[in-house]
Each structure stands twice: as C-alpha cells, then as structure tokens.
Design a protein around this motif. Structure first.
Motif, PDB file in Angstrom:
ATOM      1  N   ASN A 247       0.831  -1.204   0.000  1.00 49.60           N
ATOM      2  CA  ASN A 247       0.000   0.000   0.000  1.00 49.60           C
ATOM      3  C   ASN A 247       0.867   1.256   0.000  1.00 49.60           C
ATOM      4  O   ASN A 247       0.574   2.231  -0.701  1.00 49.60           O
ATOM      5  CB  ASN A 247      -0.919  -0.009   1.224  1.00 49.60           C
ATOM      6  N   GLY A 248       1.939   1.241   0.783  1.00 48.81           N
ATOM      7  CA  GLY A 248       2.860   2.378   0.787  1.00 48.81           C
ATOM      8  C   GLY A 248       3.546   2.563  -0.554  1.00 48.81           C
ATOM      9  O   GLY A 248       3.704   3.691  -1.039  1.00 48.81           O
ATOM     10  N   ILE A 249       3.964   1.451  -1.175  1.00 52.14           N
ATOM     11  CA  ILE A 249       4.594   1.523  -2.497  1.00 52.14           C
ATOM     12  C   ILE A 249       3.603   2.056  -3.531  1.00 52.14           C
ATOM     13  O   ILE A 249       3.940   2.915  -4.360  1.00 52.14           O
ATOM     14  CB  ILE A 249       5.113   0.137  -2.914  1.00 52.14           C
ATOM     15  N   PHE A 250       2.361   1.542  -3.475  1.00 50.18           N
ATOM     16  CA  PHE A 250       1.329   1.982  -4.424  1.00 50.18           C
ATOM     17  C   PHE A 250       1.025   3.465  -4.263  1.00 50.18           C
ATOM     18  O   PHE A 250       0.925   4.206  -5.252  1.00 50.18           O
ATOM     19  CB  PHE A 250       0.064   1.149  -4.199  1.00 50.18           C
ATOM     20  N   THR A 251       0.911   3.928  -3.029  1.00 53.05           N
ATOM     21  CA  THR A 251       0.646   5.352  -2.774  1.00 53.05           C
ATOM     22  C   THR A 251       1.788   6.221  -3.267  1.00 53.05           C
ATOM     23  O   THR A 251       1.573   7.275  -3.890  1.00 53.05           O
ATOM     24  CB  THR A 251       0.422   5.582  -1.265  1.00 53.05           C
ATOM     25  N   SER A 302      10.060   8.041  -4.392  1.00 48.61           N
ATOM     26  CA  SER A 302       8.742   8.126  -3.751  1.00 48.61           C
ATOM     27  C   SER A 302       8.272   6.748  -3.306  1.00 48.61           C
ATOM     28  O   SER A 302       7.695   6.598  -2.217  1.00 48.61           O
ATOM     29  CB  SER A 302       7.726   8.747  -4.715  1.00 48.61           C
ATOM     30  N   MET A 303       8.516   5.738  -4.126  1.00 55.48           N
ATOM     31  CA  MET A 303       8.124   4.378  -3.755  1.00 55.48           C
ATOM     32  C   MET A 303       8.923   3.889  -2.541  1.00 55.48           C
ATOM     33  O   MET A 303       8.380   3.210  -1.663  1.00 55.48           O
ATOM     34  CB  MET A 303       8.329   3.443  -4.946  1.00 55.48           C
ATOM     35  N   ILE A 304      10.204   4.236  -2.487  1.00 50.63           N
ATOM     36  CA  ILE A 304      11.032   3.851  -1.335  1.00 50.63           C
ATOM     37  C   ILE A 304      10.532   4.533  -0.068  1.00 50.63           C
ATOM     38  O   ILE A 304      10.453   3.911   1.009  1.00 50.63           O
ATOM     39  CB  ILE A 304      12.506   4.192  -1.614  1.00 50.63           C
ATOM     40  N   ILE A 305      10.210   5.832  -0.169  1.00 47.31           N
ATOM     41  CA  ILE A 305       9.662   6.543   0.994  1.00 47.31           C
ATOM     42  C   ILE A 305       8.355   5.897   1.446  1.00 47.31           C
ATOM     43  O   ILE A 305       8.109   5.717   2.643  1.00 47.31           O
ATOM     44  CB  ILE A 305       9.443   8.035   0.651  1.00 47.31           C
ATOM     45  N   TRP A 307       7.372   2.763   1.004  1.00 48.61           N
ATOM     46  CA  TRP A 307       7.670   1.465   1.627  1.00 48.61           C
ATOM     47  C   TRP A 307       8.225   1.644   3.032  1.00 48.61           C
ATOM     48  O   TRP A 307       7.801   0.957   3.967  1.00 48.61           O
ATOM     49  CB  TRP A 307       8.673   0.706   0.765  1.00 48.61           C
ATOM     50  N   PHE A 308       9.167   2.565   3.186  1.00 41.71           N
ATOM     51  CA  PHE A 308       9.815   2.765   4.481  1.00 41.71           C
ATOM     52  C   PHE A 308       8.820   3.294   5.515  1.00 41.71           C
ATOM     53  O   PHE A 308       8.810   2.840   6.673  1.00 41.71           O
ATOM     54  CB  PHE A 308      10.983   3.740   4.319  1.00 41.71           C
ATOM     55  N   SER A 309       7.966   4.258   5.112  1.00 43.67           N
ATOM     56  CA  SER A 309       6.972   4.811   6.037  1.00 43.67           C
ATOM     57  C   SER A 309       5.980   3.741   6.456  1.00 43.67           C
ATOM     58  O   SER A 309       5.612   3.647   7.643  1.00 43.67           O
ATOM     59  CB  SER A 309       6.238   5.983   5.379  1.00 43.67           C
ATOM     60  N   ALA A 310       5.535   2.920   5.505  1.00 46.47           N
ATOM     61  CA  ALA A 310       4.604   1.835   5.829  1.00 46.47           C
ATOM     62  C   ALA A 310       5.252   0.807   6.746  1.00 46.47           C
ATOM     63  O   ALA A 310       4.612   0.289   7.675  1.00 46.47           O
ATOM     64  CB  ALA A 310       4.118   1.184   4.539  1.00 46.47           C
ATOM     65  N   PHE A 311       6.508   0.517   6.509  1.00 47.55           N
ATOM     66  CA  PHE A 311       7.220  -0.453   7.338  1.00 47.55           C
ATOM     67  C   PHE A 311       7.320   0.034   8.781  1.00 47.55           C
ATOM     68  O   PHE A 311       7.062  -0.732   9.728  1.00 47.55           O
ATOM     69  CB  PHE A 311       8.608  -0.700   6.761  1.00 47.55           C
TER      70      PHE A 311
END
Length: 325
Positions: A247-251, A302-305, A307-311
């Motif tokens: 979901n974080g990657i998609f956002t 943006s995808m890394i951010i 992923w990291f925020s969701a993690f």
C-alpha cells in the motif's frame, strides 16, 4: 484411460500450487488484492492522501527545475569566466610565443587565445568606433593580449584570483584583468537557490513520510480485528506486513506520477511567460522539463519513501500488539 490421464494432471497442478513459487504468488496476489480493495472502499480519502503527497513532491521538483533552467540560462547569457593578460610591448614575437607556451603549462589553464597588437587594434576599432582616431596615431598604443581560459575545476572565485596572481608574477606580463563580478553574483545566487531547494526537499520528504505513515496507521486501525485474528491463527509477521508495505509503495507510485504531471503543467504554464522574457533579453530561452532518468528517480524515491513509512508504521503497531499480548 481417460481418467488415468486426468488424475496425474490434477496431482501435478496440486503439487505446483503447494510449491514455494505457487505459495509466493498466492501471497503476492492476496497482498495486492487487499491494497486495491482498501483503495476502492476508501477512494475519496485515498485520493486526498495521494493529492497531498503529490503536491508535496511537486514543490521540490519545481524548485529543482527552476535551479536547472537558471543554470542553463546563465551559461547561455554569460560567457565562460576568463582572464585577460596584457603582454609587454617590448617583447618580440619569439619571446611572446615562449610566454604563451608558459601560460599553457600552468595546470589550471585549459586553453589560451592569443591576439597580436594588430588584432587588438582591429578589434578595438570594431567595437569602439574610434577607428579614425587610431589612424591619426603614429604608433599602435595597444598591447598584445592573451585570453586565458581556466579548467572547470578552477572556475571558482578563489581559484580564479589565485590564477590571476600567478599570471601576474610571470616576467613579460604587464597586467591581468579578471572580470568576475557577474560570476561571483551568479555563484552566490545559485548557491542560495540550491540551499532553498534542498531545505524544501528535506521538509517535503518528512511531510510525505508522515502523510503516508498516517494513512497506513488509519488502514491498520480499520483492519485491527483482522490482524488480531491473523496473529491468532499463526500468520507470520511478513504475511501481515506485506499488504501495508505494498500500500505504501502503491501510494508513493501514484503520487509521484501525479507530481510529474503537475510539474509538466507548470513547465507548460511558464513557457509562454519565458517567450516574453526572451524577447526582452534578445535571446532564445528554452525551458527544459525533467528527463526520463530524473522522472524515474523521483518515482523510485517516492516508492522507497512509501515502503519505508509503511514499514515503520506497521512494525510499530505489531510491536505494540506483541507487548500487549
């Protein structure tokens, strides 16, 4: 015989479904299904989140575009900084050639253009308009000139002044002129804009991380009962994490694409304004947008951010759940 042929086929498919690759595909499919299902169920809130993130990404992107085009315009309007060396008029042609060769041996010098006394006289007559006055003189008062072009590493203000001092110490040189006032102002202005862009970028990265993290926390809160049930039946932490990470990657992906579209709209909007500026300055100014490599970098970042925020958000919740249990 037909049944005998069908049964091994079913057994083979069952074996493939239970293999590592088959389980992995089912888990990936399940995670993405949860991502899209949550997006459709909360489409209004999800779109607002994506819009906020896209604007946050657009602001530093526009700052980078302004800095990029400002540097290109500066290179177009202003020549490369160089030093004008006035050679002593008493030197003959052989001594002058030796002096020019000595200039070329300096490590900070990239190229040297030599103008003889006759060349400087003709150039002065062309640009000054005092050709008749020069014709009245019995002797050419202008010295020979060597235009010294420094290497790229020596184009800073301090190194240019050091090179000027070094050239003045050479025998046969009367004076060395360095017109670096415009270069100093341009460097200071560019450094100021660069600092502003970096500061805005850092704040925007923090804002994007907080927005994505808050969105993931809301998603976790909405599915907290499902997570508890999954933990009770023995679901692994990776299995629980995966939908939220996706979901974080998609956002991040959708927000970055929207930010690139907004940046393109900005470029198209100011392009017409720059046409008027080009007419005023008498030169053609081309506004360049993001290259494919730069666009891809923004999307990946943006995808890394995301992923990291969701993690971080999901891991923090799961740790609290473990402690509470």
């Amino acid at each position: 015989m037909i049944n005998a042929k069908v049964k091994p086929s079913k057994q083979k498919n069952k074996t493939n479904n239970n293999s590592f690759l088959g389980r992995w595909q089912r888990q990936i499919s399940y995670a993405w299904h949860n991502v899209f299902n949550y997006f459709y169920q909360n489409i209004f809130a999800s779109l607002l989140t994506i819009l906020v993130i896209a604007i946050s990404i657009t602001l530093p992107t526009i700052g980078y575009l302004l800095l990029k085009n400002a540097n290109q315009a500066a290179e177009q309007w202003y020549p490369t900084p160089n030093l004008t060396v006035y050679i002593n008029k008493t030197l003959d042609s052989e001594q002058t050639n030796d002096l020019i060769d000595k200039f070329k041996t300096i490590a900070e010098v990239e190229n040297v253009t030599y103008l003889s006394r006759e060349d400087t006289r003709e150039e002065f007559k062309t640009w000054s308009g005092f050709d008749d006055a020069l014709d009245l003189l019995d002797e050419n008062p202008l010295p020979a000139v060597a235009i010294v072009f420094p290497i790229e590493e020596a184009k800073s203000t301090d190194k240019l002044h050091d090179l000027q001092t070094q050239l003045k110490k050479i025998a046969g040189v009367d004076d060395v002129q360095l017109d670096d006032s415009w270069f100093t102002r341009l460097t200071a202005l560019t450094n100021m804009v660069k600092s502003i862009v970096w500061t805005i970028s850092i704040f925007m990265v923090i804002a994007v991380s907080l927005v994505i993290g808050n969105s993931i926390r809301l998603n976790i809160f909405a599915r907290r009962q499902t997570i508890i049930v999954m933990q009770l039946i023995g679901a692994t932490e990776g299995f629980i994490l995966r939908p939220f990470l996706y979901n974080g990657i998609f956002t991040g992906l959708i927000s970055a694409v929207l930010a690139l579209i907004l940046s393109k709209v900005f470029i198209l909007q100011i392009d017409s304004t720059m046409l008027h500026v080009s007419d005023v300055f008498g030169t053609m100014i081309n506004i360049n947008g993001l290259s494919w490599e730069e666009s891809l970098l923004i999307v990946l970042f943006s995808m890394i951010i995301g992923w990291f925020s969701a993690f971080i958000a999901t891991k923090k919740y799961l740790n609290k759940t473990v402690i509470a249990s």
